[in-house]
Design a protein around this motif. Structure first.
Motif, PDB file in Angstrom:
ATOM      1  N   HIS A 126       0.936  -1.386  -0.151  1.00 16.82           N
ATOM      2  CA  HIS A 126      -0.053  -0.190   0.061  1.00 16.82           C
ATOM      3  C   HIS A 126       1.035   1.288   0.036  1.00 16.82           C
ATOM      4  N   ALA A 127       0.527   2.197  -0.858  1.00 14.30           N
ATOM      5  CA  ALA A 127       1.194   3.453  -0.903  1.00 14.30           C
ATOM      6  C   ALA A 127       0.298   4.532  -0.618  1.00 14.30           C
ATOM      7  N   GLY A 128      -0.672   4.955  -1.477  1.00 20.25           N
ATOM      8  CA  GLY A 128      -1.635   5.933  -1.643  1.00 20.25           C
ATOM      9  C   GLY A 128      -2.932   5.458  -1.318  1.00 20.25           C
ATOM     10  N   THR A 129      -2.849   4.743   0.076  1.00 26.48           N
ATOM     11  CA  THR A 129      -4.299   4.136   0.290  1.00 26.48           C
ATOM     12  C   THR A 129      -4.535   4.664   1.640  1.00 26.48           C
ATOM     13  N   VAL A 130      -5.954   4.619   2.051  1.00 22.13           N
ATOM     14  CA  VAL A 130      -6.431   4.836   3.339  1.00 22.13           C
ATOM     15  C   VAL A 130      -7.464   3.787   3.587  1.00 22.13           C
ATOM     16  N   LYS A 131      -7.612   3.324   4.936  1.00 24.95           N
ATOM     17  CA  LYS A 131      -8.797   2.253   5.388  1.00 24.95           C
ATOM     18  C   LYS A 131      -9.789   3.196   6.059  1.00 24.95           C
ATOM     19  N   THR A 132     -10.998   3.144   5.751  1.00 23.38           N
ATOM     20  CA  THR A 132     -12.106   3.962   6.384  1.00 23.38           C
ATOM     21  C   THR A 132     -12.468   3.069   7.668  1.00 23.38           C
ATOM     22  N   PRO A 133     -13.214   3.698   8.560  1.00 27.83           N
ATOM     23  CA  PRO A 133     -13.268   3.049   9.825  1.00 27.83           C
ATOM     24  C   PRO A 133     -14.703   1.845   9.511  1.00 27.83           C
ATOM     25  N   ASP A 134     -15.078   2.073   8.402  1.00 31.44           N
ATOM     26  CA  ASP A 134     -16.049   0.950   8.127  1.00 31.44           C
ATOM     27  C   ASP A 134     -15.099  -0.307   7.389  1.00 31.44           C
ATOM     28  N   GLY A 135     -13.765  -0.184   7.049  1.00 30.90           N
ATOM     29  CA  GLY A 135     -13.090  -1.355   6.667  1.00 30.90           C
ATOM     30  C   GLY A 135     -12.890  -1.317   5.237  1.00 30.90           C
ATOM     31  N   GLU A 136     -13.154  -0.219   4.232  1.00 33.93           N
ATOM     32  CA  GLU A 136     -12.973  -0.015   2.973  1.00 33.93           C
ATOM     33  C   GLU A 136     -11.761   0.512   2.777  1.00 33.93           C
ATOM     34  N   TRP A 137     -10.983   0.139   1.592  1.00 36.09           N
ATOM     35  CA  TRP A 137      -9.655   0.854   1.284  1.00 36.09           C
ATOM     36  C   TRP A 137     -10.185   1.900   0.193  1.00 36.09           C
ATOM     37  N   LYS A 138      -9.609   3.179   0.319  1.00 33.95           N
ATOM     38  CA  LYS A 138      -9.705   4.042  -0.713  1.00 33.95           C
ATOM     39  C   LYS A 138      -8.601   4.591  -1.323  1.00 33.95           C
ATOM     40  N   THR A 139      -8.613   5.122  -2.344  1.00 30.18           N
ATOM     41  CA  THR A 139      -7.556   6.026  -2.989  1.00 30.18           C
ATOM     42  C   THR A 139      -6.967   7.119  -2.009  1.00 30.18           C
ATOM     43  N   ALA A 140      -5.750   7.517  -1.948  1.00 29.74           N
ATOM     44  CA  ALA A 140      -5.554   8.485  -0.966  1.00 29.74           C
ATOM     45  C   ALA A 140      -4.226   9.241  -1.370  1.00 29.74           C
ATOM     46  N   GLY A 141      -3.631   8.787  -2.766  1.00 26.95           N
ATOM     47  CA  GLY A 141      -2.186   9.236  -3.246  1.00 26.95           C
ATOM     48  C   GLY A 141      -2.183   9.171  -4.825  1.00 26.95           C
ATOM     49  N   GLY A 142      -1.050   9.490  -5.210  1.00 24.76           N
ATOM     50  CA  GLY A 142      -1.132   9.111  -6.669  1.00 24.76           C
ATOM     51  C   GLY A 142      -0.761   7.784  -7.105  1.00 24.76           C
ATOM     52  N   ARG A 143       0.439   7.339  -6.409  1.00 26.32           N
ATOM     53  CA  ARG A 143       0.609   5.538  -6.666  1.00 26.32           C
ATOM     54  C   ARG A 143      -0.036   5.190  -5.517  1.00 26.32           C
ATOM     55  N   VAL A 144      -1.050   4.353  -5.761  1.00 25.54           N
ATOM     56  CA  VAL A 144      -1.870   3.835  -4.960  1.00 25.54           C
ATOM     57  C   VAL A 144      -1.399   2.368  -4.344  1.00 25.54           C
ATOM     58  N   LEU A 145      -1.032   1.632  -5.329  1.00 27.18           N
ATOM     59  CA  LEU A 145      -0.398   0.308  -4.969  1.00 27.18           C
ATOM     60  C   LEU A 145       0.485  -0.342  -5.783  1.00 27.18           C
ATOM     61  N   LEU A 146       1.260  -1.217  -5.031  1.00 25.83           N
ATOM     62  CA  LEU A 146       2.296  -1.938  -5.870  1.00 25.83           C
ATOM     63  C   LEU A 146       1.989  -3.569  -5.843  1.00 25.83           C
ATOM     64  N   VAL A 147       1.690  -4.238  -6.956  1.00 29.43           N
ATOM     65  CA  VAL A 147       1.351  -5.597  -6.889  1.00 29.43           C
ATOM     66  C   VAL A 147       2.705  -6.251  -7.357  1.00 29.43           C
ATOM     67  N   GLY A 148       3.282  -7.481  -6.625  1.00 31.55           N
ATOM     68  CA  GLY A 148       4.380  -8.018  -7.061  1.00 31.55           C
ATOM     69  C   GLY A 148       4.087  -9.391  -7.059  1.00 31.55           C
ATOM     70  N   SER A 149       4.720 -10.150  -8.217  1.00 37.94           N
ATOM     71  CA  SER A 149       4.603 -11.595  -8.292  1.00 37.94           C
ATOM     72  C   SER A 149       6.063 -12.341  -8.556  1.00 37.94           C
ATOM     73  N   LYS A 150       6.282 -13.517  -8.192  1.00 37.22           N
ATOM     74  CA  LYS A 150       7.517 -14.123  -8.356  1.00 37.22           C
ATOM     75  C   LYS A 150       7.172 -15.334  -9.281  1.00 37.22           C
ATOM     76  N   GLY A 151       8.216 -15.761 -10.458  1.00 35.40           N
ATOM     77  CA  GLY A 151       7.971 -16.698 -11.051  1.00 35.40           C
ATOM     78  C   GLY A 151       9.416 -17.514 -11.418  1.00 35.40           C
ATOM     79  N   SER A 152       9.450 -18.504 -12.117  1.00 31.20           N
ATOM     80  CA  SER A 152      10.796 -19.148 -12.443  1.00 31.20           C
ATOM     81  C   SER A 152      11.632 -18.397 -13.640  1.00 31.20           C
ATOM     82  N   SER A 153      10.645 -17.625 -14.153  1.00 28.55           N
ATOM     83  CA  SER A 153      11.173 -16.818 -15.247  1.00 28.55           C
ATOM     84  C   SER A 153      10.694 -15.110 -15.071  1.00 28.55           C
ATOM     85  N   ILE A 154      11.037 -14.457 -15.845  1.00 26.61           N
ATOM     86  CA  ILE A 154      10.356 -12.978 -15.996  1.00 26.61           C
ATOM     87  C   ILE A 154       9.147 -12.981 -16.771  1.00 26.61           C
TER      88      ILE A 154
END
Length: 126
Positions: A61-89
């Motif tokens: 998480h980068a530009g996110t905020v969690k609301t009191p009711d548990g929702e995630w919302k955008t709060a910045g320009g770069r919101v998230l980074l998702v990464g995955s591994k594999g045996s090759s690129i």
């Protein structure tokens, strides 16, 4: 990198030459950005699908905020980074885009070419 990054940095700060152990797998990360980024970006947009991300992937998480009711919302320009591994690129790329496609939020976008330069520059990586 398998080695502990903090330990490597501490060794460097102490003038030592660290021995770094590397993973055999490749990893690719894709940044999800808020609409309007890098200029005036949108905030307060509900982010859906985070609970569907595979346990084998990484979610930062980068530009996110969690609301009191548990929702995630955008709060910045770069919101998230998702990464995955594999045996090759190529495998890591396929996995990460599969995960990124699970996430939705109004106006959020990402580059669809991450990893392609590495694939085109070195045949041994695919």
């Amino acid at each position: 990198m398998k080695s502990d990054l903090v330990q490597v940095i501490m060794q460097l700060l102490n003038g030592e030459v660290p021995e770094i152990e590397w993973e055999e797998e490749s990893m690719i990360g894709v940044v999800l950005a808020s609409g309007g980024y890098p200029e005036a970006y949108y905030t307060g947009k509900v982010i859906n699908g985070l609970n569907q991300i595979s346990r084998d992937s990484y979610l930062f998480h980068a530009g996110t905020v969690k609301t009191p009711d548990g929702e995630w919302k955008t709060a910045g320009g770069r919101v998230l980074l998702v990464g995955s591994k594999g045996s090759s690129i190529k495998e890591a790329q396929k996995k990460v885009y599969h995960e990124v496609d699970k996430i939705t939020a109004e106006g959020v976008f990402y580059r669809s070419d991450i990893g392609y330069r590495a694939l085109s520059n070195c045949n041994t990586l695919s």
